[in-house]
Design a protein around this motif. Structure first.
Motif, PDB file in Angstrom:
ATOM      1  N   VAL A 129       4.450 -22.833  26.778  1.00  0.00           N
ATOM      2  CA  VAL A 129       4.611 -24.494  25.738  1.00  0.00           C
ATOM      3  C   VAL A 129       5.222 -24.021  24.018  1.00  0.00           C
ATOM      4  N   ASN A 130       6.294 -24.516  23.353  1.00  0.00           N
ATOM      5  CA  ASN A 130       6.249 -24.066  22.225  1.00  0.00           C
ATOM      6  C   ASN A 130       5.468 -24.541  21.929  1.00  0.00           C
ATOM      7  N   GLY A 131       6.452 -24.784  20.110  1.00  0.00           N
ATOM      8  CA  GLY A 131       5.682 -25.992  19.412  1.00  0.00           C
ATOM      9  C   GLY A 131       5.824 -27.132  19.164  1.00  0.00           C
ATOM     10  N   LEU A 132       6.959 -28.018  20.089  1.00  0.00           N
ATOM     11  CA  LEU A 132       7.153 -29.211  20.611  1.00  0.00           C
ATOM     12  C   LEU A 132       6.776 -29.714  21.456  1.00  0.00           C
ATOM     13  N   GLY A 133       5.890 -28.697  22.224  1.00  0.00           N
ATOM     14  CA  GLY A 133       5.582 -29.146  23.276  1.00  0.00           C
ATOM     15  C   GLY A 133       6.084 -29.372  24.521  1.00  0.00           C
ATOM     16  N   GLU A 134       7.270 -28.539  24.599  1.00  0.00           N
ATOM     17  CA  GLU A 134       8.287 -28.651  25.304  1.00  0.00           C
ATOM     18  C   GLU A 134       8.101 -26.982  26.204  1.00  0.00           C
ATOM     19  N   HIS A 135       8.059 -27.219  27.988  1.00  0.00           N
ATOM     20  CA  HIS A 135       7.851 -25.800  29.126  1.00  0.00           C
ATOM     21  C   HIS A 135       8.941 -25.468  29.037  1.00  0.00           C
ATOM     22  N   LEU A 136       8.721 -23.955  28.417  1.00  0.00           N
ATOM     23  CA  LEU A 136       9.750 -23.222  29.027  1.00  0.00           C
ATOM     24  C   LEU A 136       9.713 -21.779  29.682  1.00  0.00           C
ATOM     25  N   VAL A 137      10.406 -21.029  29.958  1.00  0.00           N
ATOM     26  CA  VAL A 137      10.329 -20.463  31.295  1.00  0.00           C
ATOM     27  C   VAL A 137      11.428 -19.114  31.157  1.00  0.00           C
ATOM     28  N   GLY A 163       3.994 -19.443  20.784  1.00  0.00           N
ATOM     29  CA  GLY A 163       3.484 -20.585  21.576  1.00  0.00           C
ATOM     30  C   GLY A 163       2.457 -19.479  23.056  1.00  0.00           C
ATOM     31  N   LEU A 164       1.818 -20.954  23.165  1.00  0.00           N
ATOM     32  CA  LEU A 164       0.759 -21.023  24.330  1.00  0.00           C
ATOM     33  C   LEU A 164       2.150 -20.204  25.689  1.00  0.00           C
ATOM     34  N   ILE A 165       0.965 -19.091  25.903  1.00  0.00           N
ATOM     35  CA  ILE A 165       1.158 -18.721  27.372  1.00  0.00           C
ATOM     36  C   ILE A 165       0.460 -19.370  28.205  1.00  0.00           C
ATOM     37  N   THR A 166       1.299 -20.029  29.100  1.00  0.00           N
ATOM     38  CA  THR A 166       0.791 -20.388  30.511  1.00  0.00           C
ATOM     39  C   THR A 166       0.090 -19.705  31.976  1.00  0.00           C
ATOM     40  N   GLN A 167       1.378 -18.927  31.963  1.00  0.00           N
ATOM     41  CA  GLN A 167       1.221 -18.671  33.416  1.00  0.00           C
ATOM     42  C   GLN A 167       2.048 -16.983  33.036  1.00  0.00           C
ATOM     43  N   VAL A 168       2.133 -15.692  33.097  1.00  0.00           N
ATOM     44  CA  VAL A 168       2.604 -14.373  33.500  1.00  0.00           C
ATOM     45  C   VAL A 168       2.429 -13.730  34.769  1.00  0.00           C
ATOM     46  N   ALA A 358      13.452 -10.847   9.628  1.00  0.00           N
ATOM     47  CA  ALA A 358      14.668 -12.061   9.120  1.00  0.00           C
ATOM     48  C   ALA A 358      14.584 -12.343  11.486  1.00  0.00           C
ATOM     49  N   ILE A 359      14.702 -11.305  11.717  1.00  0.00           N
ATOM     50  CA  ILE A 359      14.998 -11.342  13.157  1.00  0.00           C
ATOM     51  C   ILE A 359      13.586 -12.156  13.548  1.00  0.00           C
ATOM     52  N   GLN A 360      12.086 -12.162  13.578  1.00  0.00           N
ATOM     53  CA  GLN A 360      10.295 -12.377  13.298  1.00  0.00           C
ATOM     54  C   GLN A 360      10.444 -13.935  13.351  1.00  0.00           C
ATOM     55  N   GLN A 361      11.615 -14.014  11.766  1.00  0.00           N
ATOM     56  CA  GLN A 361      11.722 -15.707  10.979  1.00  0.00           C
ATOM     57  C   GLN A 361      12.201 -16.352  12.056  1.00  0.00           C
ATOM     58  N   ARG A 362      13.263 -15.702  12.191  1.00  0.00           N
ATOM     59  CA  ARG A 362      14.521 -16.839  13.563  1.00  0.00           C
ATOM     60  C   ARG A 362      13.838 -17.362  14.701  1.00  0.00           C
ATOM     61  N   LEU A 367      11.057 -21.403  17.785  1.00  0.00           N
ATOM     62  CA  LEU A 367      10.132 -21.734  19.031  1.00  0.00           C
ATOM     63  C   LEU A 367       8.789 -22.566  18.637  1.00  0.00           C
ATOM     64  N   ASP A 368       8.339 -22.230  17.646  1.00  0.00           N
ATOM     65  CA  ASP A 368       7.001 -22.847  16.745  1.00  0.00           C
ATOM     66  C   ASP A 368       7.369 -24.023  14.868  1.00  0.00           C
ATOM     67  N   PRO A 369       8.321 -24.209  15.347  1.00  0.00           N
ATOM     68  CA  PRO A 369       9.573 -25.413  13.667  1.00  0.00           C
ATOM     69  C   PRO A 369       8.163 -25.564  12.878  1.00  0.00           C
ATOM     70  N   HIS A 370       6.712 -25.630  13.535  1.00  0.00           N
ATOM     71  CA  HIS A 370       5.986 -27.077  13.004  1.00  0.00           C
ATOM     72  C   HIS A 370       5.176 -25.829  12.137  1.00  0.00           C
ATOM     73  N   ARG A 371       4.796 -24.452  12.567  1.00  0.00           N
ATOM     74  CA  ARG A 371       4.509 -23.789  12.428  1.00  0.00           C
ATOM     75  C   ARG A 371       3.048 -23.806  13.030  1.00  0.00           C
ATOM     76  N   ILE A 372       2.397 -24.635  13.790  1.00  0.00           N
ATOM     77  CA  ILE A 372       0.800 -24.804  14.655  1.00  0.00           C
ATOM     78  C   ILE A 372      -0.104 -23.532  14.731  1.00  0.00           C
ATOM     79  N   PHE A 373       1.201 -22.702  15.797  1.00  0.00           N
ATOM     80  CA  PHE A 373       0.439 -21.740  16.568  1.00  0.00           C
ATOM     81  C   PHE A 373      -0.605 -20.053  15.979  1.00  0.00           C
ATOM     82  N   ASN A 374      -1.440 -20.408  15.338  1.00  0.00           N
ATOM     83  CA  ASN A 374      -2.127 -19.351  15.697  1.00  0.00           C
ATOM     84  C   ASN A 374      -1.746 -18.999  13.544  1.00  0.00           C
TER      85      ASN A 374
END
Length: 382
Positions: A129-137, A163-168, A358-362, A367-374
């Motif tokens: 789940v990304n920083g917008l609450g969207e489920h991604l695979v 983001g939040l890993i939900t399953q792997v 720069a790649i890390q920042q992009r 994935l987390d535009p509001h910078r809420i995760f950790n």
């Protein structure tokens, strides 16, 4: 699990809306690792269970909050394992056990990393789940499943900042038919020389550890431990060859397996906290071809197959250790610093290449535009 996922997603969306920082946490076994712990708790332990397991396909899909010990027990029943030997860190205070999601997010592997591979090499795919609450695979359940940017493997070592890993989904391997551990009395330089020689030969080397063992005698003794794994005939032939070339002995397997587990979990006597609280545990990652660092005045342990040198040194030795590591194409990080809040030793991770940063920042922005995760867990600026 579905209800837990729904609750966590709602929490993420609410946090994104009002700018609340979230601290992703499973069992808490790696609370000590990385920068400061900030934000409202996002507890993943409700995401629990093995979702699918195909022993014949060597693939298992697991919910992120599943205890690592539970997964390993299921694999062991079918004669399979996680070849990268993730650490459990039972000693970390206040934790309830390593979870699968935390294992991937931390990206830490055991003493066989060079021969078996690291965590990211076994991640086939994941849900998040990304920083917008969207489920991604991302990825899937087979080895060749990605065209383009492999985000699933980028999550390994991201420390929950993307983001939040939900399953792997993970690749697993059969347990090796045979295993043996040899021990040799060698100083660090001679131990590395032997490992370089044996590493260039068709021997089933799997892991190695050089250490100054203070329990061996009053003055201590330099010891090299080498683990071999593979077919029975290959292991036996390798033992005979290596013991012919270098004086040593074969350990009892039960004792050796216990010692390797202690090495993996950093519970060997070397890792015991020193009396001097100003000393930090440094993790130096360098190429296996790097020479012995025998001029350093601090206690060391070498995991040649892990590409790691561990040592207890003052935090203010950072400049010297960074320079030494970079001279051999590596890096030095503070793994544990007991006076970190006073000395500024926090912020152990660094990227010297501006293009990589720069790649890390992009990726973070995407994935987390509001910078809420950790926040600031990986880099102080995040």
């Amino acid at each position: 699990m579905a209800q837990t996922l729904h609750t966590l997603t709602d929490q993420i969306r609410a946090a994104a809306a009002d700018g609340t920082a979230l601290r992703i946490r499973g069992g808490g076994s790696k609370d000590f690792y990385g920068n400061s712990l900030k934000g409202e708790l996002l507890d993943t332990r409700g995401l629990n269970g093995i979702l699918s397991y195909e022993p014949s396909e060597l693939v298992v899909t697991v919910a992120a909050g599943t205890p690592l010990a539970e997964l390993e027990a299921v694999l062991a029943e079918r004669g399979q394992c996680l070849a990268f030997e993730p650490p459990h860190f039972h000693w970390s205070p206040g934790n309830s056990g390593t979870t699968v999601g935390g294992m991937v997010a931390a990206g830490l592997s055991g003493p066989a990393r060079a021969s078996a591979g690291a965590v990211r090499e076994y991640v086939l795919g994941l849900h998040m789940v990304n920083g917008l609450g969207e489920h991604l695979v991302f990825g899937g359940q087979v080895m060749k499943n990605v065209a383009g940017y492999d985000v699933s493997r980028m999550m390994a070592g991201s420390m929950g900042t993307l983001g939040l890993i939900t399953q792997v989904s993970l690749k697993v391997l059969p347990v090796a038919p045979a295993e043996a551990t040899l021990v040799f009395a060698l100083d660090q330089a001679r131990a590395l020389e032997c490992l370089h020689t044996w590493g260039g030969q068709p021997l089933p080397l799997n892991a190695s550890c050089w250490i100054h063992d203070n329990t061996a005698s009053p003055a201590g003794q330099d010891l090299l431990f080498v683990r071999l794994r593979g077919a029975v005939a290959a292991v036996e032939a390798a033992c005979q060859k290596m013991l012919t070339e270098q004086t040593g002995q074969r350990m009892d397997n039960t004792q050796a397996q216990g010692d390797w587990a202690l090495c993996r979990d950093q519970q060997l006597p070397f890792f015991q906290r020193p009396a001097d609280p100003a000393l930090a545990l440094w993790r130096i990652s360098v190429a296996q071809t790097a020479p012995a660092f025998d001029t350093l005045p601090w206690p060391q342990m070498v995991e040649w197959h892990g590409g790691l040198r561990w040592l207890w040194a003052p935090v203010d030795a950072g400049a010297q250790l960074h320079t030494l590591a970079q001279a051999h194409g590596g890096n030095a990080t503070v793994f544990i610093a007991y006076l970190s809040d006073l000395t500024g030793a926090r912020g152990p991770f660094s990227i010297n290449d501006p293009a990589q940063m720069a790649i890390q920042q992009r990726l973070k922005q995407s994935l987390d535009p509001h910078r809420i995760f950790n926040p600031q867990r990986l880099f102080p600026a995040w």
